[in-house]
Structures are given as C-alpha cells and as structure tokens.
Design a protein around this motif. Structure first.
Motif, mmCIF file in Angstrom:
data_model
loop_
_atom_site.group_PDB
_atom_site.id
_atom_site.type_symbol
_atom_site.label_atom_id
_atom_site.label_comp_id
_atom_site.label_asym_id
_atom_site.label_seq_id
_atom_site.Cartn_x
_atom_site.Cartn_y
_atom_site.Cartn_z
ATOM 1 N N ASP A 54 85.252 -34.336 32.949
ATOM 2 C CA ASP A 54 84.601 -33.035 33.082
ATOM 3 C C ASP A 54 85.524 -32.098 33.857
ATOM 4 O O ASP A 54 85.844 -32.359 35.022
ATOM 5 C CB ASP A 54 83.261 -33.197 33.809
ATOM 6 C CG ASP A 54 82.502 -31.881 33.956
ATOM 7 O OD1 ASP A 54 83.033 -30.823 33.550
ATOM 8 O OD2 ASP A 54 81.378 -31.920 34.507
ATOM 9 N N ARG A 55 85.970 -31.012 33.221
ATOM 10 C CA ARG A 55 86.881 -30.094 33.884
ATOM 11 C C ARG A 55 86.312 -29.571 35.191
ATOM 12 O O ARG A 55 87.049 -29.348 36.155
ATOM 13 C CB ARG A 55 87.214 -28.917 32.951
ATOM 14 C CG ARG A 55 88.192 -27.903 33.568
ATOM 15 C CD ARG A 55 88.470 -26.734 32.622
ATOM 16 N NE ARG A 55 89.412 -25.794 33.199
ATOM 17 C CZ ARG A 55 89.063 -24.820 34.049
ATOM 18 N NH1 ARG A 55 87.794 -24.660 34.400
ATOM 19 N NH2 ARG A 55 89.987 -24.001 34.534
ATOM 20 N N GLU A 56 85.017 -29.344 35.262
ATOM 21 C CA GLU A 56 84.394 -28.820 36.476
ATOM 22 C C GLU A 56 84.628 -29.744 37.665
ATOM 23 O O GLU A 56 84.676 -29.287 38.802
ATOM 24 C CB GLU A 56 82.888 -28.609 36.253
ATOM 25 C CG GLU A 56 82.551 -27.503 35.268
ATOM 26 C CD GLU A 56 83.009 -26.137 35.757
ATOM 27 O OE1 GLU A 56 82.686 -25.781 36.898
ATOM 28 O OE2 GLU A 56 83.694 -25.431 34.994
ATOM 29 N N GLN A 57 84.777 -31.030 37.404
ATOM 30 C CA GLN A 57 84.996 -31.986 38.489
ATOM 31 C C GLN A 57 86.470 -32.150 38.835
ATOM 32 O O GLN A 57 86.822 -32.978 39.665
ATOM 33 C CB GLN A 57 84.369 -33.339 38.131
ATOM 34 C CG GLN A 57 82.854 -33.254 37.992
ATOM 35 C CD GLN A 57 82.176 -34.598 38.110
ATOM 36 O OE1 GLN A 57 82.698 -35.532 38.708
ATOM 37 N NE2 GLN A 57 80.984 -34.707 37.555
ATOM 38 N N ARG A 58 87.328 -31.337 38.219
ATOM 39 C CA ARG A 58 88.752 -31.348 38.560
ATOM 40 C C ARG A 58 89.181 -30.074 39.287
ATOM 41 O O ARG A 58 90.369 -29.901 39.575
ATOM 42 C CB ARG A 58 89.595 -31.519 37.290
ATOM 43 C CG ARG A 58 89.336 -32.811 36.519
ATOM 44 C CD ARG A 58 90.465 -33.140 35.556
ATOM 45 N NE ARG A 58 90.707 -32.064 34.608
ATOM 46 C CZ ARG A 58 90.121 -31.956 33.419
ATOM 47 N NH1 ARG A 58 89.249 -32.872 33.033
ATOM 48 N NH2 ARG A 58 90.416 -30.960 32.602
ATOM 49 N N LEU A 59 88.222 -29.180 39.574
ATOM 50 C CA LEU A 59 88.555 -27.898 40.188
ATOM 51 C C LEU A 59 88.747 -28.072 41.699
ATOM 52 O O LEU A 59 87.795 -28.065 42.478
ATOM 53 C CB LEU A 59 87.454 -26.878 39.888
ATOM 54 C CG LEU A 59 87.249 -26.555 38.405
ATOM 55 C CD1 LEU A 59 86.072 -25.602 38.223
ATOM 56 C CD2 LEU A 59 88.515 -25.968 37.789
ATOM 57 N N ALA A 60 90.001 -28.224 42.094
ATOM 58 C CA ALA A 60 90.334 -28.521 43.493
ATOM 59 C C ALA A 60 89.961 -27.357 44.411
ATOM 60 O O ALA A 60 90.201 -26.193 44.086
ATOM 61 C CB ALA A 60 91.826 -28.824 43.615
ATOM 62 N N MET A 61 89.385 -27.690 45.579
ATOM 63 C CA MET A 61 88.999 -26.664 46.564
ATOM 64 C C MET A 61 89.575 -26.966 47.936
ATOM 65 O O MET A 61 90.516 -26.356 48.393
ATOM 66 C CB MET A 61 87.472 -26.554 46.631
ATOM 67 C CG MET A 61 86.842 -25.910 45.412
ATOM 68 S SD MET A 61 85.057 -25.757 45.572
ATOM 69 C CE MET A 61 84.942 -24.527 46.874
ATOM 70 N N GLY A 62 88.990 -27.933 48.634
ATOM 71 C CA GLY A 62 89.406 -28.234 49.998
ATOM 72 C C GLY A 62 90.620 -29.143 50.048
ATOM 73 O O GLY A 62 90.858 -29.942 49.137
ATOM 74 N N ILE A 63 91.406 -29.012 51.119
ATOM 75 C CA ILE A 63 92.553 -29.897 51.321
ATOM 76 C C ILE A 63 92.861 -29.999 52.804
ATOM 77 O O ILE A 63 92.706 -29.026 53.563
ATOM 78 C CB ILE A 63 93.803 -29.403 50.550
ATOM 79 C CG1 ILE A 63 94.917 -30.455 50.589
ATOM 80 C CG2 ILE A 63 94.302 -28.067 51.087
ATOM 81 C CD1 ILE A 63 96.061 -30.164 49.638
ATOM 82 N N TYR A 117 99.672 -37.905 53.837
ATOM 83 C CA TYR A 117 98.626 -37.923 52.819
ATOM 84 C C TYR A 117 98.012 -36.536 52.669
ATOM 85 O O TYR A 117 97.938 -35.763 53.625
ATOM 86 C CB TYR A 117 97.509 -38.895 53.190
ATOM 87 C CG TYR A 117 97.940 -40.321 53.379
ATOM 88 C CD1 TYR A 117 97.914 -41.223 52.309
ATOM 89 C CD2 TYR A 117 98.339 -40.788 54.630
ATOM 90 C CE1 TYR A 117 98.290 -42.551 52.486
ATOM 91 C CE2 TYR A 117 98.717 -42.114 54.813
ATOM 92 C CZ TYR A 117 98.686 -42.993 53.734
ATOM 93 O OH TYR A 117 99.055 -44.301 53.911
ATOM 94 N N ALA A 118 97.527 -36.258 51.462
ATOM 95 C CA ALA A 118 96.709 -35.081 51.200
ATOM 96 C C ALA A 118 95.315 -35.557 50.808
ATOM 97 O O ALA A 118 95.168 -36.345 49.863
ATOM 98 C CB ALA A 118 97.313 -34.231 50.087
ATOM 99 N N ILE A 119 94.310 -35.099 51.536
ATOM 100 C CA ILE A 119 92.917 -35.418 51.231
ATOM 101 C C ILE A 119 92.321 -34.182 50.573
ATOM 102 O O ILE A 119 92.325 -33.097 51.156
ATOM 103 C CB ILE A 119 92.147 -35.823 52.489
ATOM 104 C CG1 ILE A 119 92.787 -37.079 53.100
ATOM 105 C CG2 ILE A 119 90.670 -36.065 52.176
ATOM 106 C CD1 ILE A 119 92.189 -37.499 54.434
ATOM 107 N N VAL A 120 91.815 -34.345 49.344
ATOM 108 C CA VAL A 120 91.468 -33.206 48.495
ATOM 109 C C VAL A 120 90.007 -33.296 48.062
ATOM 110 O O VAL A 120 89.517 -34.362 47.673
ATOM 111 C CB VAL A 120 92.375 -33.156 47.242
ATOM 112 C CG1 VAL A 120 92.155 -31.856 46.477
ATOM 113 C CG2 VAL A 120 93.848 -33.311 47.629
ATOM 114 N N GLY A 121 89.312 -32.152 48.132
ATOM 115 C CA GLY A 121 87.954 -32.043 47.621
ATOM 116 C C GLY A 121 87.913 -31.137 46.411
ATOM 117 O O GLY A 121 88.902 -30.483 46.060
ATOM 118 N N ARG A 122 86.739 -31.069 45.743
ATOM 119 C CA ARG A 122 86.638 -30.257 44.536
ATOM 120 C C ARG A 122 85.330 -29.491 44.514
ATOM 121 O O ARG A 122 84.471 -29.666 45.373
ATOM 122 C CB ARG A 122 86.789 -31.095 43.266
ATOM 123 C CG ARG A 122 85.861 -32.302 43.068
ATOM 124 C CD ARG A 122 86.343 -33.559 43.496
ATOM 125 N NE ARG A 122 85.849 -34.848 43.333
ATOM 126 C CZ ARG A 122 85.689 -35.580 42.247
ATOM 127 N NH1 ARG A 122 85.842 -35.071 41.079
ATOM 128 N NH2 ARG A 122 85.359 -36.833 42.325
#
Length: 340
Positions: free
Chosen positions: A143-152, A164-169
C-alpha cells in the motif's frame, strides 16, 4: 427544542475546548527566523565543532517544491547551505561522526522525502549528498500510503558507534509502525539496511515525532492521540514498550519531541502540546511531568534543543520550535527551563 439547545451547547463546549489556547504567561522568542516559501515543520540543530557561533539550525519546508533550509543563529537563511527542490520533506535530524571510511568521518543530516517514499542523507556543513539520490523505505509494503515517510531520528550507538535511522510513516500497523535502518559505508558508497520493525500504535491519529537519547539508549515517539512512547534504541535489545506517559496532559495532538541532555542522565524531554499552544516538560530520568510552558508558537509540529552555549543570545543552549507562520522560533534554553 430543548434537545436542540442542549446539543448546540455541547457543540459549543467541544469547539471551545479544541480552540482554547495556553493560559500560561507567554515567553517571547529571542529570534524569529526568515520565512520559508511554504510550510515549516521540523528543525534540527547542528553545533559547529570549532566555533559554536557558526552553528546551523536546519528546518524543513513541507511541500512538493519544498526544501531543508539552513538558518544562522540570527535567523537568516543561509542559501548556500539549504537543500531545495525536495518533494515534501517532513522531519529532519542531525548526528555527528558518521564513519565514511577508516580515515574519514562526517557529520550528517537525514530527512524524509515523503512523496518519493525515501530518506535523504547529506554531509554537514558542506551539504554533499551521500545517498545516491535517496534510500527507499518501507519497501515491503504494498500500500503506497504505508510507504509515505514522515518522522525520522538518528541514533549513534554508544556501544560500537553504529549509525541508525529510525523512520515513521503517515500510516502503519501497530507493532511495526517504525522501521530502523543501519547506515553503512564501504567502497561502493553509503547504504541503508533494514534491521528492525517495531512500535505500537493505537490507530487514532498518526506517529510523526521521533527523538532518540543516544547516551541512555532510548527512542521516544508521539502516538499523537495517546501518549509519548518509549523503547530501547538498540535493535537487539527487544521491542517491548518501556513506557507510555503524559497523554492526559495534552489537549489533542502530541507532537514534536526534543531531549535536553545534561551529565549523569539529567535533563528534560520537551514535547509540543500542539492545539493548546504550549510545551510539556518531563524528566529525562524517570519521565515524570515537571511543568508546562507557553512559548508563543502556534500549531507547533517539530522542535529541537541543544544544551551547550552558542553565543551571547543563547548562553544556556538553544531551543528551536516550528511556528505556523512559515518560520521557526529560537529561544535561549534558560528561558524555557527557567534556569537561574
């Protein structure tokens, strides 16, 4: 008629609650930055290793034609250090001493590029790309919507200096809302390797703000409608939720997180109470609530903090916060914490 009147009164009460601002005395910023073209979101502070007065505050400008703007300590945009033509950059973070090879280490800034579903990585302060155009994230999601990166947020392990990079979406499932990538460098260049999926989510709103305490080894994030959540930052320490705190103190959205670090584990976790227009301050040691402050900002998403003296304006360190007028507010940290 009576039922309609009661319903109308209830609606007014709800709207009044949601729109209420902070009742605390307002603390004015020391510096208001120049405005960006679109929509500010998240700052990240880089401390110059030789001359703190030359430190830079980076700030994202969140739109399809967005960028990561560099500001000097007087709030002026440094054009030659800014990165433009980025497709909706959201959050940013800086870290020090990323090992490119046996003899070369560089400071770095990482930020999410939401519309390209990737993260970007540049060296600081020369602002050279290290990522070959970007590292895709959440690649296993259909699902593209679940690949939209936001927080880091960046984490440098005190055990082995691994980065490390910790990434949210924008949206994601509970239990694996956040992905953790190890940043590695060899003769072929820099890469980002997925090493962990973690992070519970209540499903109410979203997770955007992420902050890491390198020294104590914890990662915090805002489950916006629930609480501030705490996990181990080391990927091999397990995915158990260590704490969920502060939720009852926020009016609506729990947003930006900044960690003010002092020796011996002392310090503060400063979190944006977005709709109330203030910040809640918690103990770094035990996450207990200390106080709230009104810093005059409106609808603050991201914030960042450093505790070292930078110049005459910021002798106690710098707290930077996004303001909903295409700018950022800078404060001497002493004003925020009410230091003597």
């Amino acid at each position: 008629m009576i039922k309609r009147y009661i319903s109308f009164c209830v609606l007014l009460a709800v709207l009044s609650c949601k729109q209420q601002g902070s009742k605390l005395p307002a603390i004015a910023p020391d510096i208001i930055t120049e405005k960006t073209p679109n929509d500010t979101d998240d700052p990240a502070i880089w401390i110059h290793p030789e001359d703190a007065t030359k430190s830079i505050v980076f700030g994202t400008d969140k739109e399809t034609n967005g960028g990561v703007y560099a500001f000097d300590l007087s709030g002026k945009i440094i054009r030659e250090k800014s990165i433009t033509d980025i497709q909706r950059p959201n959050n940013a973070d800086v870290e020090y001493g990323f090992q490119l090879n046996d003899s070369v280490a560089v400071d770095i800034i990482a930020f999410t590029e939401r519309e390209k579903q990737q993260i970007r990585l540049f060296s600081v302060p020369d602002m050279k790309p290290l990522d070959g155009g970007g590292f895709p994230v959440f690649e296993d999601e259909t699902d593209r919507e679940q690949r939209l990166a936001m927080g880091i947020s960046l984490y440098k392990s005190p055990k082995d200096s691994a980065m490390y990079a910790i990434v949210g979406r924008k949206i994601g499932p509970s239990g694996s809302y956040l992905y953790q990538y190890k940043l590695e460098s060899d003769s072929t260049g820099v890469s980002a390797r997925l090493v962990r999926k973690f992070g519970s989510f209540t499903g109410g709103k979203e997770i955007e703000a992420i902050a890491v305490d390198n020294e104590l080894g914890f990662v915090y994030y805002s489950d916006e409608g629930e609480c501030v959540k705490k996990y181990h930052a080391e990927p091999n320490m397990g995915n158990e939720e260590l704490a969920c705190f502060g939720g009852e103190l926020f009016l609506e959205d729990i947003e930006g997180i900044a960690i003010a670090k002092y020796p011996n584990g002392e310090g503060y976790i400063i979190v944006s109470d977005q709709q109330r227009g203030q910040f809640n301050i918690f103990s770094r040691k035990d996450n207990s609530f200390i106080k709230a402050v009104n810093l005059s900002t409106t609808e603050t998403d991201g914030c960042d903090v450093v505790t070292v003296p930078l110049n005459d304006t910021f002798p106690n360190g710098l707290f930077a916060a996004m303001n909903d007028a295409k700018d950022f507010y800078f404060y001497d940290l002493g004003k925020v914490l009410d230091l003597d």
